[in-house]
Scaffold this motif. Structure first.
Motif, PDB file in Angstrom:
ATOM      1  N   LEU A   1       0.805  -1.219   0.000  1.00  0.00           N
ATOM      2  CA  LEU A   1       0.000   0.000   0.000  1.00  0.00           C
ATOM      3  C   LEU A   1       0.839   1.270   0.000  1.00  0.00           C
ATOM      4  CD1 LEU A   1      -2.843  -1.068   2.453  1.00  0.00           C
ATOM      5  CD2 LEU A   1      -2.597  -1.478   0.008  1.00  0.00           C
ATOM      6  N   ILE A   2       2.133   1.137   0.264  1.00  0.00           N
ATOM      7  CA  ILE A   2       2.977   2.335   0.256  1.00  0.00           C
ATOM      8  C   ILE A   2       3.029   2.935  -1.141  1.00  0.00           C
ATOM      9  CG2 ILE A   2       5.285   3.255   0.657  1.00  0.00           C
ATOM     10  CD1 ILE A   2       5.778   1.042   2.659  1.00  0.00           C
ATOM     11  N   GLY A   3       3.066   2.066  -2.168  1.00  0.00           N
ATOM     12  CA  GLY A   3       3.365   2.516  -3.517  1.00  0.00           C
ATOM     13  C   GLY A   3       2.329   3.382  -4.196  1.00  0.00           C
ATOM     14  N   CYS A   4       1.124   3.489  -3.642  1.00  0.00           N
ATOM     15  CA  CYS A   4       0.138   4.411  -4.208  1.00  0.00           C
ATOM     16  C   CYS A   4      -0.562   5.194  -3.110  1.00  0.00           C
ATOM     17  CB  CYS A   4      -0.887   3.671  -5.066  1.00  0.00           C
ATOM     18  SG  CYS A   4      -2.156   4.772  -5.744  1.00  0.00           S
ATOM     19  N   GLY A   5      -1.370   4.502  -2.285  1.00  0.00           N
ATOM     20  CA  GLY A   5      -2.179   5.205  -1.294  1.00  0.00           C
ATOM     21  C   GLY A   5      -1.360   6.047  -0.339  1.00  0.00           C
ATOM     22  N   VAL A   6      -0.271   5.484   0.168  1.00  0.00           N
ATOM     23  CA  VAL A   6       0.550   6.219   1.137  1.00  0.00           C
ATOM     24  C   VAL A   6       1.337   7.313   0.444  1.00  0.00           C
ATOM     25  CG1 VAL A   6       2.388   6.022   2.851  1.00  0.00           C
ATOM     26  CG2 VAL A   6       0.654   4.232   2.686  1.00  0.00           C
ATOM     27  N   LEU A   7       1.983   6.982  -0.680  1.00  0.00           N
ATOM     28  CA  LEU A   7       2.734   8.010  -1.402  1.00  0.00           C
ATOM     29  C   LEU A   7       1.838   9.179  -1.788  1.00  0.00           C
ATOM     30  CD1 LEU A   7       5.118   6.158  -3.895  1.00  0.00           C
ATOM     31  CD2 LEU A   7       5.773   7.561  -1.948  1.00  0.00           C
ATOM     32  N   THR A   8       0.622   8.883  -2.230  1.00  0.00           N
ATOM     33  CA  THR A   8      -0.282   9.946  -2.672  1.00  0.00           C
ATOM     34  C   THR A   8      -0.821  10.754  -1.501  1.00  0.00           C
ATOM     35  OG1 THR A   8      -0.930   8.674  -4.620  1.00  0.00           O
ATOM     36  CG2 THR A   8      -2.414  10.436  -3.913  1.00  0.00           C
ATOM     37  N   GLY A   9      -1.376  10.073  -0.501  1.00  0.00           N
ATOM     38  CA  GLY A   9      -2.027  10.774   0.602  1.00  0.00           C
ATOM     39  C   GLY A   9      -1.056  11.477   1.529  1.00  0.00           C
TER      40      GLY A   9
ATOM     41  N   ARG B   1       8.977  11.644  -4.316  1.00  0.00           N
ATOM     42  CA  ARG B   1      10.253  11.140  -4.821  1.00  0.00           C
ATOM     43  C   ARG B   1      10.358   9.715  -4.273  1.00  0.00           C
ATOM     44  NH1 ARG B   1      14.211  15.953  -3.007  1.00  0.00           N
ATOM     45  NH2 ARG B   1      15.816  14.587  -3.867  1.00  0.00           N
ATOM     46  N   PRO B   2       9.860   8.735  -5.021  1.00  0.00           N
ATOM     47  CA  PRO B   2       9.616   7.403  -4.453  1.00  0.00           C
ATOM     48  C   PRO B   2      10.828   6.725  -3.819  1.00  0.00           C
ATOM     49  CG  PRO B   2       8.400   7.639  -6.479  1.00  0.00           C
ATOM     50  CD  PRO B   2       9.272   8.856  -6.364  1.00  0.00           C
ATOM     51  N   GLN B   3      11.993   6.837  -4.416  1.00  0.00           N
ATOM     52  CA  GLN B   3      13.141   6.163  -3.810  1.00  0.00           C
ATOM     53  C   GLN B   3      13.430   6.717  -2.413  1.00  0.00           C
ATOM     54  OE1 GLN B   3      15.172   3.608  -4.589  1.00  0.00           O
ATOM     55  NE2 GLN B   3      14.173   3.068  -6.510  1.00  0.00           N
ATOM     56  N   ARG B   4      13.196   7.993  -2.227  1.00  0.00           N
ATOM     57  CA  ARG B   4      13.368   8.600  -0.903  1.00  0.00           C
ATOM     58  C   ARG B   4      12.155   8.334  -0.020  1.00  0.00           C
ATOM     59  NH1 ARG B   4      12.280  14.911  -0.257  1.00  0.00           N
ATOM     60  NH2 ARG B   4      10.232  14.034  -0.797  1.00  0.00           N
ATOM     61  N   ASP B   5      10.960   8.567  -0.553  1.00  0.00           N
ATOM     62  CA  ASP B   5       9.762   8.569   0.287  1.00  0.00           C
ATOM     63  C   ASP B   5       9.333   7.171   0.712  1.00  0.00           C
ATOM     64  OD1 ASP B   5       9.767  11.284   0.071  1.00  0.00           O
ATOM     65  OD2 ASP B   5       8.118  11.409  -1.356  1.00  0.00           O
TER      66      ASP B   5
END
Length: 350
Positions: free
Chosen positions: A155-163, A299-303
């Protein structure tokens, strides 16, 4: 291999998919779990136009199975969470630290899958996590600690990154500020916990379903309402930030109307592609702003690494987002539960 395919008319779980080997700068991932996001359902109902046939899914985690030439940051056996952001890493936007604005990452779907002898199948959101195996760019595969359950890490890869990203990266909510969150589905709950992490003093959750109050408060809401009509009683001068997480134009107008001076309305919901919203121009004159937000300005690699560590410290909730887990063969049940609002996130497993 198995996968969830939409052919333009119906969604089916098939078992005759194949995926090519990884090329240079690519990673082959064996998917363990994938969240069912409303963006997947928006492809099916036409809200998000996308070429077909397509393997759905874009919020996944799994184990690296193979890597292509030049990939050094992950290796076979690593646990990874996947992002949908197939940015190039070399353009001016990537160089400025704004990979969500990379033009190479938008609107260029590939066809790494086949069915039968030569029928090519599109990849959704550069990801297609509803398949036993998928190919992603190296930049999309982010290594995570092995002790994080993959059903939660997905769930990190969309919902968490977005919200959470919308709060921390785009709106930059500050300590002591007030936040209104319209819609407490998967994205809304992550906005709520992002506001909690940022130190917001008042977090007002709004959802027409009163059954969602308990989970909204668990994630950090200080108040819960079933409509925006009561917000003024809680925040008499308006909110510093209002997040629209449903995708309805009338709620966009309400988000703008709820703002205090210098307030920000952040749009996260996805209405139909041709939808138009209206508001009083004069309502923006007191330094108010309407902000779009793509993928949490992340910034997905960081976040992803940051959110994984916050989870390990008990500060970011992931397990609590997983309302129900379904084998991929039960996709239709998961879809029905998601459309009926019975789950914050349904997770499919392989």
């Amino acid at each position: 291999m198995r996968g969830v395919v939409f052919d333009g008319k119906q969604v089916r779980v098939v078992d005759d998919l194949a995926v090519r080997e990884p090329g240079a700068g690519e990673v082959l991932v064996a998917i363990t779990a994938a969240g069912l996001c409303h963006s997947d359902l928006s492809v099916v109902d036409g809200t998000i136009p996308f070429p077909v046939p397509v393997v759905l899914g874009h919020e996944g985690a799994g184990v690296v199975e193979a890597v292509g030439a030049g990939v050094t940051h992950v290796r076979p056996g690593d646990h990874v969470a996947l992002s949908t952001l197939a940015n190039c890493g070399a353009c001016a936007e990537c160089d400025r630290g704004r990979p969500t604005m990379c033009r190479q990452a938008i609107g260029r779907p590939g066809k790494p899958f086949t069915r039968g002898a030569a029928d090519l199948v599109y990849q959704f959101a550069a990801n297609s996590a509803f398949a036993e195996r998928t190919i992603v760019k190296a930049v999309q595969a982010v290594r995570i600690p092995d002790d994080i359950p993959l059903e939660s890490a997905a769930l990190i890869g969309c919902g968490v990154l977005t919200g959470v990203g919308a709060v921390l990266n785009r709106a930059r909510v500050d300590r002591g500020e007030s936040v209104v969150v319209i819609g407490t589905g998967g994205i809304g709950l992550n906005v709520i916990q992002g506001a909690r992490l940022a130190g917001a003093l008042r977090i007002v959750a709004v959802d027409a379903n009163p059954a969602k109050e308990a989970v909204a408060r668990q994630f950090g809401a200080t108040d819960f309402l079933t409509s925006t009509e009561g917000v003024q009683d809680i925040l008499p001068t308006g909110a510093d930030h209002a997040f629209e997480c449903v995708g309805r134009v009338e709620l966009i107008r309400q988000a703008i109307d709820l703002l205090d001076r210098h307030g920000q309305a952040v749009l996260l919901g996805v209405p139909p592609a041709t939808a138009e919203a209206s508001f009083l121009v004069s309502s923006l004159y007191l330094d108010k702003s309407v902000l779009g937000c793509r993928y949490g300005s992340s910034r997905p690699q960081r976040d992803i690494a940051l959110y994984a560590e916050l989870y390990r410290q008990g500060r970011l909730l992931l397990d609590e987002l997983v309302t129900a887990v379904y084998p991929v063969e039960d996709f239709e049940k998961a879809r029905a539960d998601a459309e009926a609002g019975r789950v914050a996130r349904a997770v499919l497993t392989f």
